[in-house]
Design an enzyme around this catalytic site. Structure first.
Site, short mmCIF file in Angstrom:
data_model
loop_
_atom_site.label_atom_id
_atom_site.label_comp_id
_atom_site.label_asym_id
_atom_site.label_seq_id
_atom_site.Cartn_x
_atom_site.Cartn_y
_atom_site.Cartn_z
N SER A 1 28.42 -5.20 -22.48
CA SER A 1 29.06 -6.37 -21.87
C SER A 1 29.59 -7.37 -22.88
CB SER A 1 28.09 -7.05 -20.91
OG SER A 1 26.88 -7.37 -21.57
N HIS B 1 30.59 -3.06 -15.97
CA HIS B 1 31.95 -3.35 -16.44
C HIS B 1 32.89 -2.15 -16.36
CE1 HIS B 1 30.70 -7.30 -17.79
NE2 HIS B 1 29.58 -6.71 -18.19
N LYS C 1 32.13 -7.81 -10.16
CA LYS C 1 33.01 -7.92 -11.32
C LYS C 1 34.34 -7.27 -10.96
CE LYS C 1 29.25 -8.86 -14.38
NZ LYS C 1 28.13 -8.38 -15.19
C1 LIG Z 1 26.76 -8.83 -15.16
C2 LIG Z 1 25.86 -7.73 -15.53
C3 LIG Z 1 24.70 -7.47 -14.78
C4 LIG Z 1 24.26 -8.39 -13.67
O1 LIG Z 1 25.04 -8.25 -12.55
P1 LIG Z 1 25.15 -9.45 -11.51
O2 LIG Z 1 25.67 -8.83 -10.27
O3 LIG Z 1 26.09 -10.44 -12.13
O4 LIG Z 1 23.77 -10.01 -11.34
C5 LIG Z 1 23.95 -6.35 -15.09
N1 LIG Z 1 24.30 -5.55 -16.12
C6 LIG Z 1 25.37 -5.79 -16.88
C7 LIG Z 1 25.70 -4.86 -18.00
C8 LIG Z 1 26.18 -6.89 -16.62
O5 LIG Z 1 27.22 -7.15 -17.40
#
Ligand SMILES: *Cc1c(COP(=O)(O)O)cnc(C)c1O
Length: 389
Positions: A176, A204, A235
């Site tokens: 990330s 992602h 996302k």
């Molecule tokens: C954003 C993210 C999460 C958490 O997800 P949310 O739905 O925002 O709680 C978990 N793992 C990774 C790699 C992330 O980038």
């Protein structure tokens, strides 16, 4: 004993103090911040679906069923839309079943602490997301971390520290804060060889990577080699929530054991319906065009940064870090870019290791190429005055 205020002052002195920026109006490629329109270069809304008309319409349809689910999934909070979304996700990922969680954070802490416990072993990339680390700590399994993407180190750990119970290898699909990709082909081999489960967090990659947007495992041709596909709906898919897609046996086990699934009020219909609409969109011609626009935008932006001499830290995706180093300089860079109408956050410890602070630029399909070119040129100009390049 130190007061909270004193600790906060310390954070300020170290350049590690954090605060929130408020966006007025919708999430788009430009947003209104403090009354000014700025280019948004730090959102994970990669396909621009968070304000897409089809998802908004789906949310309105969902809201017709009420605003809350009223209970957790095992009580009376499982609505037909939960089941429909889970069937759609299972089809999307090519697994027997899927389960929806309220967030990615809840999914990782719930899945990992359910699947392994005392006497079991977890093998985790050092740069995995904080929610994976927290899930591992919560599980009380032996927690082994290997250097970033180092498969020889992973194999050594599997061989020398096999534990006495279950083994779980867990990795981000796309990392990330670095934008690079896990070597999933080798990880599938190692998981088979050492009788371990393989879990991939594709927060992602989901909707974005692979020929049909199935994510990192599709891109690398290993969809069937992953035991637990975790992904998020907030996302690239523009909604909210997360999922585990896996065998019927594992999903059944998680329903009975994953505490974040069991002990939390389920997502409301106005959030579920847009996720279904997002999966439709990813599979449509428009979805394909959005992925093509995104990858063209990424190539354009990275190309300009490379010419300017920036270190983008091996990024292979729409997450494009710009290496700076110290926290103070990173925050100064971010502040000066905002003065120029470009909103990009600096990333500091504990999110990344000390001394590797960076600007984390994220590209969207809905960015205009001309805006990205202008932004890259501004970043180069400001970066030169600050001595980053
Ligand atoms: C954003 C993210 C999460 C958490 O997800 P949310 O739905 O925002 O709680 C978990 N793992 C990774 C790699 C992330 O980038």
């Amino acid at each position: 004993m130190q007061t909270f205020a004193e600790e906060l002052d310390q954070l300020r002195a170290q350049g590690l103090y954090r605060s929130m920026r408020v966006i007025n109006g919708a999430q788009g490629s430009h947003v209104e911040l403090d009354g000014r329109r700025v280019l948004l270069l730090c959102s994970n809304n990669y396909l621009g679906l968070a304000d897409h008309a089809a998802l908004r319409r789906a949310a309105v349809f969902g809201a017709a069923l009420g605003t809350g689910s009223g209970a957790s999934r095992l009580v009376s909070g499982t609505m037909a839309l939960h089941v429909e979304l889970e069937e759609r996700i299972a089809r999307f990922k090519g697994t027997e079943k899927a389960l929806v969680f309220n967030s990615g954070y809840a999914a990782n802490t719930g899945i990992i602490s359910a699947l392994v416990g005392r006497g079991d072993a977890i093998y985790s990339d050092k740069l995995n997301h904080a929610s994976i680390v927290d899930g591992a700590l919560l599980s009380r399994a032996d927690f082994h971390r290997y250097p970033h993407r180092d498969m020889a180190a992973l194999e050594r750990l599997l061989r020398e520290k096999p534990g006495s119970g279950r083994r779980l290898i867990v990795t981000d699909g796309v990392f990330s804060m670095d934008g690079d990709i896990a070597p999933l082909q080798q990880m599938v081999q190692l998981a088979r060889q050492y009788d371990a489960l393989l879990m991939v967090d594709d927060a992602h990659g989901t909707g974005v990577l692979g020929a049909t947007g199935r994510g990192t495992a599709e891109l690398l041709g290993v969809m069937d080699g992953v035991d637990i596909h975790m992904g998020t709906l907030g996302k690239g898919l523009g909604s909210c929530g997360a999922y585990a897609a896996a065998s019927a046996e594992i999903c059944e086990y998680l329903v009975n054991k994953a505490r974040s699934f069991i002990f939390s009020t389920s997502l409301p219909p106005a959030v579920l319906a847009p996720s279904i609409a997002a999966l439709d969109l990813v599979d449509s011609r428009e979805g394909k065009e959005l992925r093509e626009r995104l990858s063209a935008n990424v190539a354009l932006f990275k190309g300009r940064l490379a010419v300017a001499g920036f270190d983008t830290m091996g990024s292979e995706t729409q997450i494009v870090p710009i290496f700076v180093g110290p926290a103070e300089a990173t925050m100064q860079f971010s502040k000066e870019l905002l003065d120029e109408g470009i909103f990009v956050q600096g990333i500091r410890p504990p999110t990344v290791p000390a001394g590797s602070c960076r600007l984390r630029c994220t590209i969207m399909a809905t960015h205009e190429p001309a805006d990205l070119e202008a932004a890259a040129d501004t970043i180069a100009r400001v970066g030169k005055t600050l001595g980053v390049v």
